[in-house]
Design a protein around this motif. Structure first.
Motif, PDB file in Angstrom:
ATOM      1  N   ARG A 104       9.310  43.823  26.944  1.00  0.00           N
ATOM      2  CA  ARG A 104       7.953  44.105  26.120  1.00  0.00           C
ATOM      3  C   ARG A 104       8.193  43.405  24.754  1.00  0.00           C
ATOM      4  N   LEU A 105       9.466  43.490  24.037  1.00  0.00           N
ATOM      5  CA  LEU A 105       9.582  42.823  22.828  1.00  0.00           C
ATOM      6  C   LEU A 105       9.290  41.337  22.956  1.00  0.00           C
ATOM      7  N   ILE A 106       9.850  40.638  23.880  1.00  0.00           N
ATOM      8  CA  ILE A 106       9.889  39.251  24.100  1.00  0.00           C
ATOM      9  C   ILE A 106       8.492  38.675  24.395  1.00  0.00           C
ATOM     10  N   GLN A 107       7.892  39.516  25.042  1.00  0.00           N
ATOM     11  CA  GLN A 107       6.460  39.256  25.844  1.00  0.00           C
ATOM     12  C   GLN A 107       5.487  38.880  24.297  1.00  0.00           C
ATOM     13  N   ASP A 108       5.658  39.797  23.144  1.00  0.00           N
ATOM     14  CA  ASP A 108       4.958  39.490  22.109  1.00  0.00           C
ATOM     15  C   ASP A 108       5.664  38.669  20.927  1.00  0.00           C
ATOM     16  N   LYS A 109       5.132  37.653  20.528  1.00  0.00           N
ATOM     17  CA  LYS A 109       6.009  36.705  19.681  1.00  0.00           C
ATOM     18  C   LYS A 109       5.782  37.662  18.094  1.00  0.00           C
ATOM     19  N   GLY A 110       5.024  38.244  18.119  1.00  0.00           N
ATOM     20  CA  GLY A 110       4.747  39.102  16.834  1.00  0.00           C
ATOM     21  C   GLY A 110       6.155  40.101  16.638  1.00  0.00           C
ATOM     22  N   LEU A 111       6.185  40.655  17.794  1.00  0.00           N
ATOM     23  CA  LEU A 111       7.650  41.742  17.739  1.00  0.00           C
ATOM     24  C   LEU A 111       8.833  41.118  17.747  1.00  0.00           C
ATOM     25  N   GLU A 157      16.369  29.547  21.939  1.00  0.00           N
ATOM     26  CA  GLU A 157      15.791  28.247  21.329  1.00  0.00           C
ATOM     27  C   GLU A 157      15.695  28.246  19.834  1.00  0.00           C
ATOM     28  N   MET A 158      16.236  27.164  19.374  1.00  0.00           N
ATOM     29  CA  MET A 158      16.709  27.054  17.922  1.00  0.00           C
ATOM     30  C   MET A 158      16.308  25.719  17.339  1.00  0.00           C
ATOM     31  N   PHE A 159      15.830  25.715  16.133  1.00  0.00           N
ATOM     32  CA  PHE A 159      15.509  24.459  15.332  1.00  0.00           C
ATOM     33  C   PHE A 159      16.920  24.285  14.348  1.00  0.00           C
ATOM     34  N   LEU A 160      17.323  23.119  14.284  1.00  0.00           N
ATOM     35  CA  LEU A 160      18.019  22.666  13.487  1.00  0.00           C
ATOM     36  C   LEU A 160      17.542  21.942  12.519  1.00  0.00           C
ATOM     37  N   THR A 161      17.337  22.247  11.369  1.00  0.00           N
ATOM     38  CA  THR A 161      16.434  21.571  10.142  1.00  0.00           C
ATOM     39  C   THR A 161      17.193  20.373   9.652  1.00  0.00           C
ATOM     40  N   LYS A 162      16.388  19.673   9.075  1.00  0.00           N
ATOM     41  CA  LYS A 162      17.020  18.383   8.445  1.00  0.00           C
ATOM     42  C   LYS A 162      18.171  18.650   7.423  1.00  0.00           C
ATOM     43  N   ASP A 163      17.954  19.869   6.817  1.00  0.00           N
ATOM     44  CA  ASP A 163      19.116  20.325   5.762  1.00  0.00           C
ATOM     45  C   ASP A 163      20.061  21.114   6.313  1.00  0.00           C
ATOM     46  N   GLY A 164      20.228  21.094   7.869  1.00  0.00           N
ATOM     47  CA  GLY A 164      21.654  21.871   8.280  1.00  0.00           C
ATOM     48  C   GLY A 164      21.288  23.167   8.789  1.00  0.00           C
ATOM     49  N   GLN A 165      20.089  23.571   8.416  1.00  0.00           N
ATOM     50  CA  GLN A 165      20.159  25.032   8.893  1.00  0.00           C
ATOM     51  C   GLN A 165      19.461  25.345  10.227  1.00  0.00           C
ATOM     52  N   ILE A 166      20.083  26.397  10.789  1.00  0.00           N
ATOM     53  CA  ILE A 166      19.542  26.842  12.204  1.00  0.00           C
ATOM     54  C   ILE A 166      18.530  27.902  12.166  1.00  0.00           C
ATOM     55  N   LEU A 167      17.594  27.630  12.667  1.00  0.00           N
ATOM     56  CA  LEU A 167      16.404  28.837  12.586  1.00  0.00           C
ATOM     57  C   LEU A 167      16.041  29.279  14.200  1.00  0.00           C
ATOM     58  N   VAL A 168      16.090  30.394  14.355  1.00  0.00           N
ATOM     59  CA  VAL A 168      15.553  30.592  15.910  1.00  0.00           C
ATOM     60  C   VAL A 168      14.019  30.743  16.082  1.00  0.00           C
ATOM     61  N   ASN A 169      13.915  30.058  17.164  1.00  0.00           N
ATOM     62  CA  ASN A 169      12.377  29.659  17.315  1.00  0.00           C
ATOM     63  C   ASN A 169      11.938  30.749  18.291  1.00  0.00           C
ATOM     64  N   GLU A 170      12.484  30.879  19.636  1.00  0.00           N
ATOM     65  CA  GLU A 170      11.948  31.775  20.559  1.00  0.00           C
ATOM     66  C   GLU A 170      12.903  32.286  21.647  1.00  0.00           C
ATOM     67  N   LEU A 171      12.928  33.291  22.181  1.00  0.00           N
ATOM     68  CA  LEU A 171      13.589  33.861  23.308  1.00  0.00           C
ATOM     69  C   LEU A 171      12.954  33.936  24.602  1.00  0.00           C
ATOM     70  N   ALA A 172      13.754  33.906  25.620  1.00  0.00           N
ATOM     71  CA  ALA A 172      13.405  33.955  27.083  1.00  0.00           C
ATOM     72  C   ALA A 172      14.565  34.552  27.506  1.00  0.00           C
ATOM     73  N   PRO A 173      14.141  35.846  28.255  1.00  0.00           N
ATOM     74  CA  PRO A 173      15.166  36.939  28.676  1.00  0.00           C
ATOM     75  C   PRO A 173      15.398  36.586  30.102  1.00  0.00           C
ATOM     76  N   ARG A 174      15.780  35.308  30.608  1.00  0.00           N
ATOM     77  CA  ARG A 174      15.798  34.661  32.155  1.00  0.00           C
ATOM     78  C   ARG A 174      16.458  33.544  32.088  1.00  0.00           C
ATOM     79  N   PRO A 175      16.716  33.165  33.183  1.00  0.00           N
ATOM     80  CA  PRO A 175      17.214  31.727  33.565  1.00  0.00           C
ATOM     81  C   PRO A 175      16.186  30.795  32.897  1.00  0.00           C
ATOM     82  N   HIS A 176      16.359  29.801  32.274  1.00  0.00           N
ATOM     83  CA  HIS A 176      15.573  28.843  31.578  1.00  0.00           C
ATOM     84  C   HIS A 176      15.871  27.388  31.795  1.00  0.00           C
TER      85      HIS A 176
END
Lengths: 379, 379
Positions: free
Chosen positions: B102-109, B251-270
C-alpha cells in the motif's frame, strides 16, 4: 526446421528429472514443450504445455505423440525406436537419431561398436543363452550385463566364481572382464547438426558401492592433464563416429595402470552433468538444446570447483517425502538445492541433487560431506 | 506455515516475466504455484500448477485467489491491497505485507516515508489539484509523477517551465526537484521473516532517454567503495524501517556532487537484478523465495562482471515476434539469452533480456554493445 524460439514444438520422451531440468532451461527460449511419460505424477507434469500419459515403449503411443511435434528428443533411452524411425521417415526431426538410440539401447551393439571403431573398452563376449555362458573361456571374476533395459545398477551381476553361475541372467547379455579401476570418470560431449563437437571438462565420480549409484561427483578433476586429454579425445571420437546430434554422456574407467576404458554411453543429459548448471558457463541442458536446435554450442569451461551430491530416498522409508535438514544446507554459501518434484520417496530413489560450488576444493569437499550427512529424505 | 518444499501452495499475483523467472527458480523446491493475471497469454500461463485469469485490482478476484494458497506474493505492485489485508486477517501469509505494498503503490506516501525516516531523497511536494500545482514555489525544472499506477516511464512528466503546466497531469501527483544526476544506481535487498537482511552488490544503470527504460546495467560497479557502502546502508535501512519480508529494489540517483538520493522502491524482483541469475552466487529470484519462505538468505556476492541488456520490441513493429540475430549472439561465450514467452511484440515492449558474463570488464561491455546491435525483435 522452424526457428527454435517461439514457434517450435519440442517433444520430450520421458518426464523425469532430466526432462524437468531441460524444461527449466528451455523456458529461456519460448519453446512449446510436450512431454510423454507413463507416470501421471512425473516431475515434468506441470511444467510443460502439454503432458501426455502413455507408455514410452509402445509403438502407437510414441508415434502419435511424435506426430504432434516438430522436434523430438529423449530424456531416457528406453523408448520405442521403431516408432522413432517411422517418424523420421515422415519428416519429424528426432535428435538423438533413432539409429543412435537403437545402438545404445543394446549393450551388446554398443560394445561391438566400440570394437569396430577402435574405442578402448574392457574385453567382452556377447552371450545369447545360459549354455553359452557356461562355455565361456573368460576368466573369473567378470561382470554380466543384460543387453537391454539395465538402469542405475539394475541388470548388472558380478560372477565371482563358478558358484555364481546358477543365479546369472538367462536373458541375452554380455559378459565383460572385471576391471580393477582406480576411478570412474565421465565426459559429456555435444554434437550439433552442423557437426560441431564440444566436450565438458572431465568429471570424477565417487560411487556408493552399496547401491551402485553415483553419490558424489567432482569437477574439474585433479587427475593428470593427459588423462583429461585422452578422455576428451575418446568422447569426441565416439560422438563423431556416431554422428549423434545432441548430448552424449561417456562413462569411462581409469584403470590402476592408467588406461582409459569406455564403460557405457547415454545419448542424453546425464546425472554426471548436473553440476554444470552452476559449475560451467553453459549447462548440459542448455548445450543439449543448442545441439538439437542446431545452434552454436556454448562454452563448457568450469567456472569453479563443483561437486554434485545425489539426494536419495533413505533406506527404510517409503511414502510422501519429507526433506530433513534442508534449512541447515541453505545456510552454506555456494550450496544449490534441486528437488525433482517427486511426491513419494522410496529407498535410493533419486529425489534431487545438491551442487556445491567453492573456490577452494577442500572446502567444497567438506561442504559436500556436510550435505550428505545432513540432508535426509524420509517419509 | 507449511514447509516450503512439497506441500506449500504459493500464489503469485501477476504472471509476467518476473513471475516466470521466479517459477523457474521455484521448480527447485517442489512448490505448488498458482498464478493470477488478467492476460490469458501471460508468460507464466504454462509453467504453473494453476493459472487463473482475472483482474489484479479487483477485490473479489484477488481475495478468492488468495484463499486457495498458503503464501501469497507479488511480481507487480498494482494489486488490490484491501483484499490482501483481509487475507492477512484470515491467516493467509502475504509477503511483502499488504501495508508495504500500500505504501509503495503511492509515490506520495513513499516520499513521506522517506522524509519521516531520514532517507535522503530529492525535495518534493504532494500535489492534489491543478490549482495547487500552479501555486507551487518549487523552481523549474521539476518532475511531476502520478502518485499511483506509473510504470516503466509512464506517469512521469518533466515540467521545464511555465508553458509546460498546461499539459501537466490533473490527477493526484507529486512534484520533485529535478536532479542533475551522474548515474542511476540500484541495490536489491532482501529481508526474511526472522529479520535477516542481505543486500546484493550495487548495480550501475544506463538508461535509454528516448524510452526512459534501463537498457544496460553493469555489476560490480567501479564507483568508489564509499558509494557502494552508502547505497547499501540506505537500502538496508529502508528494508529494516519497512520490516518488509521479501525483496526490495531500491533505485537511487548518484548526483554530480556525490550525494545519493533515493528515487523509488519496488517490493519484488526487479529488472535491475536480472543479471544475478548468472552473475551472483544466488539470484534475486532465489533470494526472494528464501526470504518469503523464512529460510537463510543466500550469498549475494558477484561471481564475475555481469551486464544485463533488455531486449525490447523494435520501433515500428507490432505483431507476432521474430527474434533476429539470436544465432550470432549464442556464438559469444558467456552470453545468456532469456526470452519471456510473449507471442506479440510492440515498440519497446520488454520481450526478454540478455546477460553477458566476462572476467574482463571491457570485453563484457564490448559484447553487450554487440548484443544490442545484433538482436532485434521485429514482426
Amino acid at each position: 526446421m522452424k526457428t527454435f524460439y517461439g514457434d517450435l514444438k519440442l517433444g520430450i520422451l520421458g518426464g523425469g528429472q532430466l526432462g524437468r531440468m531441460l524444461i527449466q532451461q528451455a523456458i529461456n527460449y519460448n519453446v512449446t514443450v510436450k512431454v510423454l511419460d507413463p507416470d501421471r505424477e512425473a516431475p515434468c507434469r506441470k511444467l510443460c504445455d502439454e503432458f501426455v500419459v502413455g507408455a514410452l515403449n509402445d509403438y502407437n503411443t510414441v508415434y502419435n505423440f511424435g506426430k504432434k511435434v516438430d522436434l523430438l528428443t529423449i530424456e531416457i533411452e528406453k523408448v520405442n525406436v521403431d516408432a522413432l524411425e517411422q517418424l523420421e521417415k515422415e519428416g519429424v526431426v528426432v535428435y538423438p537419431q533413432a539409429r543412435v538410440i537403437r545402438l545404445i539401447q543394446d549393450k551388446g551393439l554398443q560394445k561391438q561398436f566400440f570394437k569396430q571403431n577402435d574405442i578402448p573398452t574392457a574385453p567382452f563376449q556377447v552371450i545369447s543363452s545360459p549354455a553359452e555362458l557356461e562355455q565361456t573361456t573368460m576368466p573369473f571374476p567378470y561382470i554380466q550385463k543384460l543387453r537391454r533395459d539395465g538402469y542405475d545398477g539394475r541388470g548388472v551381476y558380478k560372477v565371482v566364481d563358478e558358484s555364481y553361475l546358477k543365479d546369472a541372467f538367462k536373458e541375452p547379455s554380455l559378459i565383460e572382464q572385471w576391471v580393477d579401476f582406480e576411478k570412474e570418470i565421465g565426459v559429456i560431449v555435444a554434437r550439433n547438426e552442423s557437426g560441431d563437437i564440444s566436450a565438458f571438462p572431465m568429471v570424477e565420480m565417487e560411487f556408493n558401492p552399496d547401491v551402485n549409484l553415483v553419490e558424489f561427483l567432482i569437477t574439474p578433476s585433479t587427475l593428470p592433464f593427459e588423462i583429461h586429454q585422452q578422455a576428451e579425445t575418446i568422447a569426441k571420437k565416439i560422438a563423431d563416429d556416431l554422428k549423434i546430434v545432441g548430448l552424449l554422456a561417456v562413462e569411462m574407467f581409469l584403470t590402476k595402470d592408467g588406461q582409459i576404458l569406455v564403460n557405457e554411453l547415454a545419448p542424453r543429459p546425464h546425472n554426471s552433468g548436473h553440476q554444470s548448471i552452476e559449475g560451467n558457463v553453459v549447462s548440459q541442458f542448455e548445450q543439449h538444446l543448442r545441439a538439437i536446435f542446431d545452434q552454436p554450442l556454448g562454452d563448457t569451461a568450469c567456472l569453479n570447483n563443483a561437486i554434485m551430491v545425489n539426494v536419495l530416498g533413505e533406506e527404510g522409508h517409503e511414502g510422501p517425502a519429507v526433506y530433513q535438514g534442508i534449512e541447515k544446507i541453505l545456510k552454506c554459501p555456494g550450496v544449490y538445492v534441486h528437488l525433482y518434484g517427486k511426491a513419494l520417496t522410496k529407498p535410493f530413489r533419486k529425489m534431487g541433487h545438491v551442487t556445491i560450488i567453492d573456490a577452494d576444493r577442500e572446502n567444497a569437499i567438506e561442504k559436500a560431506r556436510f550435505v550428505q550427512k545432513t540432508l535426509r529424505v524420509i517419509s
